[in-house]
Design a protein around this motif. Structure first.
Motif, PDB file in Angstrom:
ATOM      1  N   SER A  39      -9.884 -21.964  18.088  1.00  0.00           N
ATOM      2  CA  SER A  39     -10.397 -21.206  16.880  1.00  0.00           C
ATOM      3  C   SER A  39      -9.147 -21.243  15.839  1.00  0.00           C
ATOM      4  N   ASN A  40      -8.048 -20.583  16.449  1.00  0.00           N
ATOM      5  CA  ASN A  40      -7.081 -20.282  15.667  1.00  0.00           C
ATOM      6  C   ASN A  40      -6.457 -21.520  14.987  1.00  0.00           C
ATOM      7  N   ASN A  43      -8.880 -22.695  12.338  1.00  0.00           N
ATOM      8  CA  ASN A  43      -8.834 -21.734  11.178  1.00  0.00           C
ATOM      9  C   ASN A  43      -7.669 -22.198  10.339  1.00  0.00           C
ATOM     10  N   THR A  46      -8.102 -25.290   8.317  1.00  0.00           N
ATOM     11  CA  THR A  46      -9.110 -24.988   7.319  1.00  0.00           C
ATOM     12  C   THR A  46      -8.557 -24.379   6.033  1.00  0.00           C
ATOM     13  N   TYR A  47      -7.832 -23.111   6.478  1.00  0.00           N
ATOM     14  CA  TYR A  47      -7.313 -22.375   5.489  1.00  0.00           C
ATOM     15  C   TYR A  47      -6.272 -23.041   4.567  1.00  0.00           C
ATOM     16  N   TYR A 178     -18.059 -25.767   5.941  1.00  0.00           N
ATOM     17  CA  TYR A 178     -18.013 -25.182   7.353  1.00  0.00           C
ATOM     18  C   TYR A 178     -18.004 -25.919   8.355  1.00  0.00           C
ATOM     19  N   THR A 180     -18.291 -29.342  11.117  1.00  0.00           N
ATOM     20  CA  THR A 180     -17.409 -29.946  12.008  1.00  0.00           C
ATOM     21  C   THR A 180     -17.560 -31.318  12.298  1.00  0.00           C
ATOM     22  N   PRO A 185     -12.788 -29.321  11.661  1.00  0.00           N
ATOM     23  CA  PRO A 185     -13.208 -28.730  10.584  1.00  0.00           C
ATOM     24  C   PRO A 185     -13.311 -29.653   9.529  1.00  0.00           C
ATOM     25  N   ARG A 253     -17.555 -22.660   0.403  1.00  0.00           N
ATOM     26  CA  ARG A 253     -17.446 -21.698   1.213  1.00  0.00           C
ATOM     27  C   ARG A 253     -17.629 -20.298   0.860  1.00  0.00           C
ATOM     28  N   ASN A 302       0.399 -17.031   8.638  1.00  0.00           N
ATOM     29  CA  ASN A 302      -0.121 -16.880   9.786  1.00  0.00           C
ATOM     30  C   ASN A 302       0.838 -15.648  10.662  1.00  0.00           C
TER      31      ASN A 302
END
Lengths: 338, 331, 501
Positions: A39-40, A43, A46-47, A178, A180, A185, A253, A302
């Protein structure tokens, strides 16, 4: 013009970027055991894909010796423009509920789905074309021209909804924002695909090589029979196109079109390109470097988040990073960027 | 052949600068037509005051652009200095004295400290640009992000309300019927014009802006003049920050967002060349007045801030194109 | 002489600029297998003619025929496609792209899918470089090569373009004798393949060495086209300037006081030059000769403090000095008239007065302010004594001619009691008439007792000016000759690196 042979320190500066990236990954991993979790990473990708896409366009522009300050405004403009297209009814009567989030919005698209997106791309690309053309035609540095466009386009975007967001997005935009694919993603996929495409364009087409030539020395390129107009203008169209893509993704988003988003993002994009080793003089630099530059900035933010540093000091740190990165480049290579 | 060329250039360049005066007159005419009270002494003095804040940073920007630089950090420095001015007068904030003023030291020292901090950050810009050899644009961009971040960080993102009488005087006070800031601004204009035109410092600044390498080989160190220009710019940003704090009666980290662009626009509309070495403070004042009047007229028309922004973008674009065409003809 | 249809025939070419007629009905042609030289002073219209033939500028009137067919070029590319290659004097190149890519710019070999095929490009580049026997790796960055090799790359490029007409625009301005000799060999072999060569030069000896025919332009008009065997040096000079002048006045040898003003010992800048030692005496002109890239300009840049010094000592009147910046050098009385006048010597957008007073501004202070009256009379003094032709003192130097610009550079230093004057290529890009004027100014300075260093790539100039000549090769001094012992052959030999003859 003559350049000196590569010194060992230059090799260090060439690969130093990757070394810094590696170092940041190690630091992140030490700071947080969750760093390598799916997930990290997802993320993080994505960001950063939004800045990533903007900095792709920016790389093209900077390679030709220009700069595009209007991308942040363009993101806001395309976001609200796209939302407007989806709410075609806005042109005939002003529905009461479009400024309010209702959960299941009534969409009244102006054109069939898909065409709307193309229209947004087209309109934004035309803006890119205009700013590029003015800069080329009148020989005014693109810094000034795009500065004017930055003010103008943001004003345009904010004016016609009085700064209000327009709610409601169709399902497939939600997927772009959003969804995948193979558990990657979608924004990241779009960013990486666009990067690979850009690398290929720059390295293996005459157009791409022409960009380096025109950016390196316009006169030399001209005498070799390269017509510089297209190479000077196209990058701005690319840049505007990528910005409108980001605008649409951002709308997805946020589930709304918001004219006020992406303020100051042009600076993040420029910072990424410059940290990635592209010369502001033009003619030198790579997309690979830009991608690494985006990741470096993303990782630093981050890490600051992991260290629970407040948003305001983070901004200060960003300012210092831009300068420190360039200073390091200059110290290592003994060359001057300007 | 030589004579023909210069003859052409004289005619063209004077036509372009005449165009600026004409634009100014036209704007004054429009404003006077739209608002009957426009040409009263009182209103003109008020306008002069409203021009002063942008006017200060535009003076600093003129020095920087003459040295072939560009300072994007002025608005952030202004905000930082605004926060500092208020903070120094609320030093007891950390001890719980939130309602009453508590000076860290007497006002003159606060003023000097803030001006010094502004100048120092400007000096730092100059050092980064000349010694670390990072482009003006990127260095001051870094400073812009940094100073604004610092302004937010030390104020915690909040406005610091109420400042002392001295600060209020700097922003709102009157000398007879003339606003104090306007006096200060006019004094700054005259002082800077004399410095640029009649001192060796001014001459060398022009020369090192136009051609740094030739200047260096003639024994003029262009780095010194570039650093000085940025220091001056930082100084004027700080001065504008103090006055602004007095005008608003609040230390505000959000103040003056985007003013760097207005300042650049003022300098460019005034006719100072981006290439460095050509232009003057008086020209900039013309630019400040044109921008101020356009904003004034747009407000009189009841146009909201964001469409105003749009129009300003177009005005700046046309000004730049016209200037470019003028330069081209004179070359 | 090859008759028949010329490869290129330009007839009645007219080009008008605002306020000046650059070309007035000029005819020019080139036949297969000949070298046609184009000569004329600066501003004669040579460059304009070439730019029109090369498709960069548009002509106002006249016709251009290639092999008898009339053509109209809208861009350099169209001229290129018609077989015309122009090798420009300043060689605009892309230093950060590879040699191969510079050769194949905008026409890189592509594979079937339409993508650039790098291995094919390197292979083809190798082939063309081999043809002119250039030992250059097509993969290396062009900017890492010395100037002369960059010129070879341009020739390879012209050949690869299958150019029928190759135009050399003053190649000797950037090459020196040895490199030039190599270039002449290549031109000779290219000529044999039936190509037409246009060779532009100011230098008479080159024209006689290589040319088959010569065309002379003056003030935009055609003076004449002559086979080379029909004319001699004097008639050519007469055609060029419209009057007879002797190009070189030999220096009258006078005794030089043995009093060192400037002495340098073991100067070294890593990777550029090393172990440079010489002395300049009062009233002496020291010539510095060498190939481009030999390090001459770099040495004097260190002496005037423009670049940092790694090792070595500098003495002014037997006193050791440390020079860290041009400001220090000026303090010790050393000044420079740089090679690139427009970029390094002058502030083009500023007036004659502002330029002349620049280094001495501090002397015109009256309390805090500048004394404009004194500045004016100071400037006026030099404008009249050096005979600088300018309408007013506030004329921008941009609008002055090359010779007058050089005089402005000189005037900057004259009022400052400088001890050492350094001239880097003082007459480059200056009309023949004005050249001699600059040279006599230099001689006059020496007679007044200053120490002078002159760098020049023109052997006749350096021989006519200098009392002594230092020759550099590859960052080292290879020889030092007195005027009496110097010959053209010796200078060339030393500049090629020979230590003993």
């Amino acid at each position: 013009m003559r350049i000196t042979k590569e010194k060992p320190v230059e090799l260090l500066s060439k690969y130093g970027l990757y070394f810094v990236l590696l170092l940041l990954i190690v630091v992140s991993a030490i700071l947080s055991p969750l760093f390598f979790s799916y997930s990290n990473i997802a993320n993080l990708l994505t960001y950063n894909s939004f800045t990533g896409l903007l900095s792709l366009g920016m790389t093209f522009v900077i390679l030709t010796g220009g700069i595009d300050l209007s991308v942040g405004s363009m993101v806001g403009f395309s976001s609200i423009l796209y939302a407007t297209m989806l709410h075609g009814a806005i042109f005939t009567f002003m529905p009461d509920n479009i400024f309010i989030y209702t959960g299941s919005p009534q969409l009244t698209p102006l054109f069939p789905q898909g065409i709307n997106i193309v229209v947004v791309f087209l309109i934004c690309s035309v803006f890119g074309f205009i700013s590029g053309s003015i800069s080329y035609k009148f020989r005014i540095h693109s810094f000034i021209v795009t500065l004017c466009f930055m003010i103008f386009i943001r004003g345009l975007a904010v004016s016609y909804t009085h700064g209000q967001p327009l709610f409601g997005m169709p399902e497939y935009i939600n997927f772009i924002a959003y969804g995948t694919f193979l558990s990657i993603p979608m924004p990241a996929i779009i960013w990486l695909t666009a990067s690979v495409f850009s690398i290929f364009l720059l390295r293996y087409t005459r157009f791409g090589r022409g960009i380096y030539a025109v950016g390196g020395d316009e006169e030399a390129a001209r005498l070799s029979g390269i017509k510089s107009a297209i190479y000077r203008i196209m990058p701005f169209i690319f840049s505007a196109f990528f910005a409108s893509l980001v605008g649409i993704m951002m709308s997805g988003r946020m589930a709304c079109g918001d004219p006020k988003i992406a303020q100051g993002w042009e600076l993040d994009a420029i910072a990424a390109v410059v940290i990635g080793g592209t010369s502001l003089f033009g003619g030198r630099g790579t997309i690979g470097g830009t991608v690494v530059g985006v990741l470096i900035i993303g990782l630093i933010i981050n890490i600051m988040n992991l260290l629970e540093i407040d948003a305001y000091p983070q901004q200060m740190v960003k300012g210092v990073i831009i300068i420190a990165a360039l200073a390091l480049h200059n110290l290592l290579s003994g060359r001057r960027y300007s | 052949m030589i004579k023909t060329f210069t003859g052409v250039s004289l005619v063209k360049s004077s036509r372009v600068s005449l165009g600026r005066y004409f634009a100014l007159l036209l704007l004054i005419g429009i404003a006077a037509f739209m608002a009957p009270g426009f040409l009263t002494l009182q209103n003109i003095l008020n306008l002069l005051r409203s021009f002063s804040f942008l006017g200060f940073i535009s003076i600093g920007m003129t020095f920087v652009i003459l040295s072939a630089g560009l300072d994007l950090s002025v608005a952030s420095l202004l905000a930082l200095c605004s926060v500092l001015t208020a903070l120094f007068q609320h030093w007891g904030i950390y001890l719980g004295h939130t309602t009453t003023l508590s000076y860290i030291f007497p006002f003159p020292f606060i003023l000097i400290t803030v001006l010094l901090i502004g100048s120092f950050l400007g000096f730092l810009n100059g050092i980064v640009i000349t010694k670390l050899k990072i482009t003006d644009f990127v260095s001051t961009l870094g400073m812009m992000v940094f100073a604004r971040g610092l302004a937010f960080a030390i104020s915690g993102g909040r406005s610091i309300f109420e400042v002392g009488a001295e600060t209020l005087f700097m922003g709102r006070g009157m000398v007879g019927i003339i606003p104090f800031v306007a006096c200060l601004w006019v004094f700054a204009i005259m002082f800077c014009t004399i410095v640029l035109k009649y001192t060796a410092f001014g001459q060398r600044l022009y020369v090192s802006g136009e051609n740094p390498e030739a200047a260096r080989l003639s024994g003029v160190d262009p780095h010194i003049y570039k650093i000085a220009a940025y220091t001056i710019s930082g100084f004027f940003a700080a001065l504008a920050g103090v006055c602004m704090t007095g005008r608003l009666n609040v230390g505000e980290p959000r103040v003056a967002q985007g003013w760097e662009l207005d300042a650049i626009a003022a300098v460019v509309i005034g006719g100072t060349s981006f290439a460095g070495g050509q232009g003057s403070v008086v020209k900039t004042i013309l630019g400040v007045a044109i921008i101020g009047l356009i904003r004034n007229i747009l407000s009189l028309l009841g146009i909201l801030p964001s469409p105003q922004q749009m129009i300003m973008g177009l005005v700046l674009l046309f000004a730049v194109i016209l200037q470019r065409l003028g330069e081209r003809n004179s070359d | 002489m090859n008759k028949g249809v010329p490869l290129l025939e330009a007839k009645g070419i007219v080009k008008q600029y605002p306020g000046v007629l650059a070309l007035d009905k000029v005819d020019f042609d080139v036949f297969s297998g000949e070298v046609h030289c184009l000569a004329g002073e600066n501003g004669a219209g040579k460059s304009t003619l070439i730019e029109i033939i090369g498709g960069s500028y548009k002509k106002d009137e006249g016709t251009i025929r290639i092999n008898g067919t009339e053509v109209e070029f809208a861009s350099p590319k169209e001229a290129q496609e018609s077989g015309i290659a122009v090798l420009h004097q300043e060689l605009p190149v892309l230093p950060y792209l590879s040699v191969a890519e510079n050769i194949f710019l905008a026409r890189q070999p592509r594979n079937k899918a339409g993508f650039v095929n790098y291995s094919e490009m390197y292979r083809q580049a190798r082939k063309w470089l081999d043809i002119i026997q250039a030992d250059i790796n097509p993969r290396s960055l062009l900017g890492s090569l010395p100037m002369s090799k960059q010129q070879l790359v341009s020739i390879a490029k012209a050949l690869s373009l299958d150019a029928k007409i190759i135009i050399f625009d003053e190649p000797s301005a950037v090459l020196t004798s040895v490199e030039l000799k190599r270039l002449f060999e290549i031109i000779g072999s290219v000529k044999k393949e039936g190509k037409g060569i246009v060779y532009i030069s100011h230098r008479l000896e080159e024209i006689f060495e290589i040319g088959d025919r010569v065309t002379v332009l003056r003030n935009g008009r055609l003076v004449g086209t002559r086979p080379i065997e029909e004319i001699n040096r004097d008639t050519l000079i007469k055609m060029l300037v419209g009057r007879e002048i002797s190009e070189e006045v030999p220096t009258e040898r006078k005794e030089i006081e043995d009093k060192a003003v400037l002495a340098v010992k073991g100067l070294c800048r890593k990777g550029i030059f090393e172990d440079i030692s010489f002395t300049v005496n009062r009233g002496e002109i020291l010539g510095v000769y060498g190939l481009v890239g030999a390090g001459r300009t770099e040495v004097i840049r260190v002496i005037v403090g423009a670049d940092p010094l790694d090792e070595g000592e500098i003495y002014i009147e037997n006193r050791r000095v440390r020079i860290k910046s041009p400001k220090d050098a000026i303090k010790y009385g050393i000044c420079l008239a740089p090679e690139d006048r427009k970029q390094h010597g002058l502030i083009l957008g500023k007036s004659v007065q502002e330029n002349i007073v620049l280094p001495s501004l501090h002397r015109f202070k009256r309390s805090l302010f500048l004394d404009y009256g004194r500045m004016r009379s100071y400037t006026r003094k030099f404008v009249s004594s050096l005979r600088i032709v300018t309408p007013t003192l506030s004329q921008k130097v941009r609008f002055l001619s090359g010779g007058n610009q050089q005089k402005v550079v000189l005037a900057k230093w004259l009022g400052m009691e400088m001890k050492v004057f350094i001239f880097d290529e003082p007459t480059r890009g200056i009309d023949i008439g004005a050249k001699e004027e600059i040279r006599s100014l230099i001689r006059k300075l020496a007679e007044e007792g200053r120490a002078i260093i002159v760098i020049s790539s023109e052997i006749p100039e350096i021989m006519s000016l200098s009392n002594r000549i230092v020759i550099m090769h590859n960052g080292r001094i290879t020889g030092c000759l007195l005027r009496e012992e110097a010959t053209k052959e010796k200078l060339i030999a030393y500049s090629m690196g020979a230590n003993h003859i």
